[in-house]
Every structure is written in structure tokens, then in C-alpha cells.
Design an enzyme around this catalytic site. Structure first.
Site, PDB file in Angstrom:
ATOM      1  N   LYS A   1       0.827  -1.209   0.000  1.00 44.42           N
ATOM      2  CA  LYS A   1       0.000   0.000   0.000  1.00 44.42           C
ATOM      3  C   LYS A   1       0.860   1.258   0.000  1.00 44.42           C
ATOM      4  CE  LYS A   1      -1.258  -1.327   3.980  1.00 44.42           C
ATOM      5  NZ  LYS A   1      -1.825  -1.547   5.328  1.00 44.42           N
TER       6      LYS A   1
ATOM      7  N   CYS B   1      -5.343  -0.164   9.329  1.00 45.19           N
ATOM      8  CA  CYS B   1      -6.206  -1.118  10.052  1.00 45.19           C
ATOM      9  C   CYS B   1      -7.537  -1.251   9.330  1.00 45.19           C
ATOM     10  CB  CYS B   1      -6.498  -0.617  11.469  1.00 45.19           C
ATOM     11  SG  CYS B   1      -5.026  -0.311  12.439  1.00 45.19           S
TER      12      CYS B   1
HETATM   13  N1  PLP Z   1      -2.108   1.524  17.273  1.00 44.29           N
HETATM   14  C1  PLP Z   1      -2.522   0.315  16.978  1.00 44.29           C
HETATM   15  C2  PLP Z   1      -3.103  -0.524  18.062  1.00 44.29           C
HETATM   16  C3  PLP Z   1      -2.395  -0.153  15.667  1.00 44.29           C
HETATM   17  O1  PLP Z   1      -2.802  -1.370  15.348  1.00 44.29           O
HETATM   18  C4  PLP Z   1      -1.828   0.689  14.676  1.00 44.29           C
HETATM   19  C5  PLP Z   1      -1.675   0.294  13.293  1.00 44.29           C
HETATM   20  O2  PLP Z   1      -2.081  -0.677  12.790  1.00 44.29           O
HETATM   21  C6  PLP Z   1      -1.426   1.929  15.040  1.00 44.29           C
HETATM   22  C7  PLP Z   1      -1.572   2.324  16.336  1.00 44.29           C
HETATM   23  C8  PLP Z   1      -0.807   2.852  14.076  1.00 44.29           C
HETATM   24  O3  PLP Z   1      -1.757   3.484  13.323  1.00 44.29           O
HETATM   25  P1  PLP Z   1      -1.347   4.806  12.568  1.00 44.29           P
HETATM   26  O4  PLP Z   1      -0.068   4.536  11.880  1.00 44.29           O
HETATM   27  O5  PLP Z   1      -2.480   5.017  11.637  1.00 44.29           O
HETATM   28  O6  PLP Z   1      -1.211   5.872  13.606  1.00 44.29           O
END
Ligand code: PLP
Length: 270
Positions: free
Chosen positions: A176, A223
Site C-alpha cells: 500500500k 487497520c
Molecule cells: N495503534 C494500533 C493498536 C495499531 O494497530 C496501529 C496500526 O495498525 C497503530 C496504532 C498505528 O496506526 P497509525 O499509523 O495510523 O497511527
């Protein structure tokens, strides 16, 4: 009435609601699937950053999943943040038990804000024990770089990284975020117009394109995409159409972002 499909997410809890299992549950529900979940880690975060995490033990994770599998027929499963080697081995054992189908592995490595969500041993074990069991893995460009050991600077790099991940045992791979290297073409280059993801299924490859939306409201996009693919697999769509539907869903969710918080706003999952 058609049979109620049940989807399971095995992932981290983001109490601020943007990423992790809360995003997954909302996404499963949006597609009409019944959502179930097992928490692998309780993280402390908001739209501005991740401040820490308490990881669950392998036993805690098994104790959450077993009763679900004793009671329900789960049609598809997604893994997100699997923080330690022991949790990954446990999840791999459960998958090998044969009661879970349609496994999407989102190899969550690090948050956008730079917090490591998994240690190096765990990454090795994710590759060795879960990649071969997955129907699809969904790394973004930085994750694909960390897994393949390549620096991905152009489309050719994406194909090479996909080949390495296939050689590491992944059957089907979705890489991605092709916009990230388009941006680096030069200071005078226009902003990317398309968000491109690269899908490798068996021996064929396709580029999945959506409008690129310039925004900071991107928390939880990874996610949500993986959860939307999982929901569509539960609904018996094939991988390629599940990925296309999921991409449209995430693009719409970015358009509908609530713009809350002082950092990267969550996206608007409806
Ligand atoms: N926190 C959790 C529990 C996650 O599973 C993820 C990513 O999959 C993140 C944070 C990070 O998300 P982002 O990069 O969109 O902040």
C-alpha cells in the site's frame, strides 16, 4: 435471511478509537459482519502519538480466542498489532488448528508517529510463522521495506519487495501507498493525484487506484483497509474484489474524516 457472517480481529487496542480493534470492529459492522475481537496489547495513544503499551501474554490471547471459536463459526480473521514472538506463535498455532479461514495479516510494525509496535524477534517470527498461513498480507511501503530489507524508491522496488515477500512464504501480497515515492520525484513535481496500491495474487499483479486526498486525517487507514478486506472475504468475495471494495471504503472514510484531535485525525468509518 442470509447467514450472519462473523469476523475476528486479533489486534491492539487504541483507546482513542482511531486505529486497532476499534477501527476494525466499526469496519466489520459497516459491512454487516458480526465483529469479534482479541486484544494483543493495550496501547496508550491519541491522534498525536503513541506513549506506551502493555502487551498481553500468549495465554491471555489464547483465552480470548478459544471461547469464541468454541461457540461461533468465524468466516474471516485479521491480525493487526502482534507485539511479541510468543503472541505470534500462539496465533499461528490457533490458525493451524484449522478453525480459522481467510486470514489477512496486516504486518503492523510502527505507528505513523514512529513508535515501534513490534520488536525485531517478533517481526522475524511474523514472517516465518504467519506469512505462510495468510491468504493476504498488507504491508505499507515502510513495512515492505523493513520486511524485504530493500529501500523502495519506485515501482520497480515495489515489484522486487513483493517477490522477496513471496519468497518468504507469503502467497498474496498487497503493498500500500505508492504515492509515497511519487512525492519524492522532485521538488517541482506536483502532489500525487492517485493513491496506488499494488496487489500480487499468485503470479499476477494489478495496480489498484483511488483519488489521492491530501490530508493529515489518516490515523487508522491501514487497520481499516485490512479489516474491510477481511469483512469482504467473510462475505465470500474473492481477494481481488475484496481489496477493490476495501480501497473505495477507505477513500470514502478519509473524505468523511471527523477532523478531531490535535494530530492525525481518525478517518470516518460509516
Ligand atoms: N495503534 C494500533 C493498536 C495499531 O494497530 C496501529 C496500526 O495498525 C497503530 C496504532 C498505528 O496506526 P497509525 O499509523 O495510523 O497511527
Amino acid at each position: 435471511m442470509s447467514e450472519q457472517k462473523i469476523a475476528l480481529t486479533i489486534a491492539g487496542l487504541d483507546p482513542s478509537g482511531g486505529a486497532g480493534i476499534i477501527a476494525d470492529i466499526k469496519t466489520f459492522s459497516a459491512f454487516g459482519c458480526f465483529a469479534t475481537s482479541a486484544v494483543t496489547s493495550i496501547t496508550f495513544q491519541n491522534t498525536q502519538g503513541v506513549y506506551g503499551a502493555v502487551h498481553q501474554t500468549a495465554e491471555d490471547v489464547r483465552k480470548q480466542i478459544e471461547p469464541i471459536l468454541h461457540d461461533y463459526r468465524v468466516s474471516a480473521v485479521k491480525t493487526g498489532m502482534l507485539p511479541t514472538d510468543e503472541v505470534i506463535s500462539e496465533v499461528a498455532d490457533i490458525v493451524k488448528g484449522g478453525r480459522l479461514r481467510n486470514l489477512v495479516v496486516d504486518p503492523v510494525v510502527r505507528s505513523t508517529s514512529g513508535f515501534d509496535l513490534i520488536d525485531d524477534d517478533a517481526l522475524r517470527s511474523l514472517i516465518d510463522s504467519l506469512f505462510p498461513l495468510a491468504d493476504l498480507i498488507t504491508p505499507n511501503i515502510p513495512e515492505a521495506e523493513r520486511i524485504s530489507g530493500l529501500k523502495i524508491e519506485n515501482e520497480e522496488g515495489v515489484y522486487q519487495a513483493a517477490k522477496i515477500m513471496r519468497d518468504l512464504g507469503a502467497r498474496n501480497v498487497l503493498i500500500k501507498g505508492g504515492h509515497s515515492f511519487e512525492k519524492e520525484k522532485g521538488a517541482t513535481a506536483a502532489e500525487p493525484r492517485y493513491a496506488r496500491d499494488f496487489l500480487f495474487i499468485e503470479d499476477s499483479s494489478t495496480i489498484i487506484t483511488a483519488d489521492f486526498i491530501e490530508t493529515t486525517a489518516t490515523h487508522g487507514t491501514g487497520c481499516t483497509l485490512a479489516a474491510a478486506i477481511t469483512a469482504n472475504l467473510a462475505l465470500e468475495n474473492d481477494i481481488a474484489s475484496s481489496v477493490r471494495i476495501a480501497k473505495e471504503f477507505v477513500t470514502e472514510a478519509i473524505r468523511n474524516a471527523p477532523h478531531i484531535g490535535k494530530g492525525h485525525s481518525p478517518i470516518g468509518i460509516k
